[in-house]
Each structure stands twice: as C-alpha cells, then as structure tokens.
Design an enzyme around this catalytic site. Sequence first.
Site, PDB file in Angstrom:
ATOM      1  N   HIS A 145     -12.039  -5.289   8.893  1.00  0.00           N
ATOM      2  CA  HIS A 145     -12.617  -5.065   7.562  1.00  0.00           C
ATOM      3  C   HIS A 145     -13.949  -4.336   7.690  1.00  0.00           C
ATOM      4  CE1 HIS A 145      -9.741  -8.168   6.389  1.00  0.00           C
ATOM      5  NE2 HIS A 145     -10.027  -7.970   5.127  1.00  0.00           N
TER       6      HIS A 145
ATOM      7  N   ASP B  27      -9.634  -0.183   5.862  1.00  0.00           N
ATOM      8  CA  ASP B  27      -8.821  -0.621   7.012  1.00  0.00           C
ATOM      9  C   ASP B  27      -7.352  -0.826   6.627  1.00  0.00           C
ATOM     10  OD1 ASP B  27     -11.323  -1.843   8.924  1.00  0.00           O
ATOM     11  OD2 ASP B  27     -11.619  -1.856   6.764  1.00  0.00           O
TER      12      ASP B  27
ATOM     13  N   GLU C 297       0.810  -1.223   0.000  1.00  0.00           N
ATOM     14  CA  GLU C 297       0.000   0.000   0.000  1.00  0.00           C
ATOM     15  C   GLU C 297       0.842   1.271   0.000  1.00  0.00           C
ATOM     16  OE1 GLU C 297      -0.883  -2.736   1.559  1.00  0.00           O
ATOM     17  OE2 GLU C 297      -2.924  -3.120   0.879  1.00  0.00           O
TER      18      GLU C 297
END
Length: 638
Positions: A442, A398, A373
């Site tokens: 999540h 998340d 990410e």
Amino acid sequence: MSLIRKFEEQVLELGREGHVAGSVHLCLGQEAIPVGAMSVLQPGDKVLSTYRGHGWALACGADPFALMAEIGQREGGVNGGRAGSPMLSAPEVGFLGENSIIGAGLPIADGVAMADRLQGGSGVVLVSFGDGAMNQGSTTEAMVFAAAKNLPVIFVCENNGWSEMTPISATTRGEHLARRGQGLGIESRVYDGNDPAAVAEAVAEAAALCRSGQGPVLLEFKTVRLSGHYNKDIQHYRPADDIEAAQLADPLLRLRELKDLSEEEMARIDVEVANEIREIAERVRQAPAPSPTGVLEHLYAPDLPIPAPREAVVKDIPYFRAVNEALKDALRRRGEVMVYGEDVGFAGGIFGVTRGLQKDFGADRVFDTPIAEAAILGSAVGAAIAGMKPVVEIMWADFVFVALDQIINQASNVRYINESRLSAPLVIRMQQGVTPGSCAQHSQSIEAILSHIPGVKVGMPSTPHDAYAMTLAAIEDPDPVIMIEHRSMYQDSGPVSLAGPSEIAAGAVERRSGNDVAIITWGAMAAAATAAADALEMEGVHAGVLDLRWLRPLDDEAIERIVKRCGGRVVIAHEAFVTGGFGGEVSARISERLFETLRAPIIRVGTPDVRMPSSPSLQEAVLPGVADIIAAVNRVRS
Ligand SMILES: Cc1ncc(C[n+]2csc(CCOP(=O)(O)OP(=O)(O)O)c2C)c(N)n1
C-alpha cells in the site's frame, strides 16, 4: 457460412505462400456461431470477439477485402495494417474488434452495454470467447460486474474443446462451463454450436432477455476446431479420433441438412463463393505494404486548444476536496461523465474524494462496483469507446497491478489500432505513496510503469490547485489519462481557482526560479524540493524547481530551459525507487540532448531498492526528503 469457410481456407493458403507475416488463428468449424448470432441481432447491437474472430467480422458485414488485406498486413487493410489477424475491427458495422488477450474483451463489452443504457438505448452487446477464456479472472469479473448492473451483455463461450494445445478437459472440471454463470446469478444455457438454427434461436432469446432488462446471459456453444490452433500448427498433440469426430460434426454439413440442399446446390454455392474469395485474395497478393509515413500517427488526438480564461472564485481547500470539486464540475457540465469504483458511490470513497457526488448526480452516474479491478477498468474502456466519459477510481495504486492489462493492452491501443475511428477517453484516478504505517503493498510509487506506455497520459498533481485543474484537464482530454494523486497530500490545503477547465493535459511548472541548480521533480516530492530550495536560498544558493506535473506527455522544453539556465547542474527527485524510476528517463533525455551543457553528473534522489517497511521509523530511514535533496544539490555544485 460458406463465405467464412472459403475465406479462412484462403487465408491459410495466403499464409503458406508467405503473404501473411506471423500467425493466424482460423475459425474453421465454428462458422455457425457468428452466422447464427448475427442473423438475429439488430442494427445498433455491438459485437466484440475472441482473437479467432475473422468469422465474426465477416458476419457483422465487414468488407472481406479489407479484412483479408488486414490479415495480410497490406494497404487497404481494415486497420491499415496496425492490427493484423488477431486485433482487427470494423466499428462502422458494429464490430468493435477482436482481442488477442484471452478474456480481456468481456469487461470491455460490459462498458459498451453500460454506455448504451445510460444513453437511453436498447441495444445488446455480444462478446465471444473460447472455453479456455472461461478460466481467466477477467471473465468472471466481467460476469459479476454485468450481473451487478443488469447489463444487456450476451457472453458467448465458443467451446471447441481445445485451448491452444491442451484439451479443456485436462484443466477444467465439469461438462458444461456455462454452469459457472448460474453460480453468478446469470441466466446460462448450453447449445449445439454447430447448428446455426440453434445458435440463432439461443441468441434471439438471450437478446430478448437482455432488452427486457434481464441480462446478462451466458451461452455456451459446443463446437469444433477443424484446423490447428494457428495456421502452422501440425497438431502433434491431438488424437486422430478427435480430429475425425470434429470433421463429422462439421457445421457446413449440418447446414446442408438443415436447408435440405442437394450436393449439386451446395457445390454451386461453394464454387461461387470460392471464386469471389479467390479474386479478393488475388487483390491482396497485389496490394502494397502500408506506407510507413503515418506509422506514428493516431497515438493521441491532436492537442486541444487551451481553454479561454474565466473568472473564478478562489478558495482555500484541501487537495482531496479539490479533486472532488473537479469531478463535481465535470458531472454538472457533461452528461456523459460517470464516476465509479470501490466504495466510490454511497460512501464517497475511503478518502472522501467522491463524497456527495452520488447524492447530487444519482446512482446511475456515480456508483459502487464489485471488487473487480479488471471489470472496473475494462468497463471504463468500453464505456469510453461508446461515447461516455468514465472517471474510475483504483482505490490504491498498488491494486492496479491485478488489472494492468486493461490499461497497457487495451486502453492504450484503441485509438492507434483503429486509426482514430475509435478512442477510449477514460480517466483513471488512483492514489499512491508512503504514509506512516502503510505497508509494502500500500505504498508504491508506480508512475514509471504507467508512463512507459505510449497511448496513455499520466498526470501527478502536487498542489490542491493542480489536483483540481489537472483532473479537469484529464476529463476534457480525448485520450486515456491516468491521474496519480498522493495520499500524503490529501489533507494539505491551498488556494484553488475554481474556474472549470483552464488548461490542457500537458505542461510543467516552475515552483522556484533559481539558476544555480535545477531540481526536477513531481508529485509528493515537489513540496520537499521547494522546501529544499527555500533552505538553500538562506545559504545563498538559488535552486530552480521544475514540477513536471505530466510525465506523459513530458515537457521537454521546460526541462531544457531550466537545465540551461542552471548551467547544467541537475538533481532529479522522486519518491519512487531510484532503479527504473522515471528519473532515469529524464536523466537520459538530458544526457542525449543537453550533454554539452552538463557541468556535473545528474544526481537522482529517490527511495533505495527495498521493500517498504510499515514502521514509521523504518520508513523514515529509507524515504527521500529535504535533507537528501540538499545533499544532492551540494554534490552537483561541488
Ligand atoms: C492472457 C493470455 N494468456 C495466454 C494467451 C496465449 N493464448 C493464445 S490463444 C490461447 C488459447 C485460448 O483458448 P480458448 O480460450 O479456448 O480459445 P480458442 O483457441 O479455443 O479459440 C492462449 C492460451 C493469451 N493470448 N492471452
């Protein structure tokens, strides 16, 4: 090299005299690396550096006065006093800036390089960092990402043996850090970083590899730190023999040997340079502090004009398809738009939002990334800085926490620190919230965290039409925009006017126009709020529903209008936790500005402080819904 040496010594002196607020990190001992590298890079190549980067800025050709004035936080500073020593930049000479977050510049360099290739260029991007930065996750992520995309990035590790006050040997195994690059499939080499000729040769070879499509390359330059970690560091932790060894390895002595300069010739150069630098320092001493008049400027670009209305086909499509249509429209109209993320390319995203885009627009513009990410976001920052319009997906909101730095410390700062000479107009899409069975990792609603950051915008579409129109507004926007979708709405259908860009990234909308109580809401709770208003209507209570849509910028005028019209009775509803939720901000603004209008305490409806359980029945027990909103409305009316 002498210029950098004298410059840094003068900065040290200015610091002692009290002309520099805070700390500075000098590159004394590391001068051969930027000088050697810049002697072989070409115009158009770009450089990003470690926070110990004054030498890189000078070697790129930045104006020494503007740099020193910036370090002294004076008017005339290269960033107007906004960056100081550790974040300065000089984009006009290809120096895209230092970074005072260790390891953060590497993914950004990936993006700059990616943009160059997509724009048909043949440049290389060099990014420097310290030995300690090798242990940052973003460093590895950036190398993995660059390798996956064969990017023309030269990763330059300036190994001075120290990370602040700790020797690298105390924290890290192995003699050569560059070995790690080999494990990632990257050409990796180790050189003497105190020898400018060796550096030049190494960078020239690395650049040639990059230009021929064989990048990235990792270069480790062994070097020395001749001063403390920062200007006031007394180095109590550093053995005397280490300091002596560093002094013996001084790259300026090496340069003298290399150039076969006599002591007199060297002294003459030193005096000439020292005089020049002394004059610059004197100008810095005399320079005034920057005027505070414009201190709030350059956070965002001025608002765009509202697009002219266009004829449009209206179709009933689900929310996820509406986002897909917006992306398709943008990819079709604007060659600089690119869409990427995990599973986003070939598979079309785990929720189908990007389905078909790679087929239609090619794998150069729509592609899958490593599960990294920080590299996804950082490369998007870099690509945006370099003129592309990346629209990247974080698969689940998340997951953004593992890479928040690239939003909070990087994207948000680009325009402000560079006084709009650079900007980072990326779009980050993510989806959030609770759906049956989603676990605590999540299901979070994170809009308050992201809306806390000046320099980014945050949109939360609550209908298929808004999913389309707001996504396009985000893509047209000249600043970083985060679009938070809600997974629970992906399959909800509604009419979407496929008109292309039709609005700017701002503005709330009233979903119900009652005037007894104001329900202020956004995202997934907008549907619950309108359902509550409809139920209340049957009982003769006319609730107005304001869907904020954009939390940054916040539509204060729309809030004021509905609060006044509803006689100061207000309920705020969101799915996020009540504590620290964005409802607190809305409530505070109403109290500050409209206190006299209020007839009752403002009530917030949200999820209580709990970790979200996975079982649907347990989720139902804590999630706010229509009944909670109705109960809150009845409370403010009683
Ligand atoms: C993410 C992050 N963690 C910690 C710090 C604090 N910090 C500033 S400089 C530094 C040492 C960096 O060492 P290295 O990468 O070897 O660079 P050098 O100081 O040798 O130039 C640390 C830990 C920081 N700025 N950013």
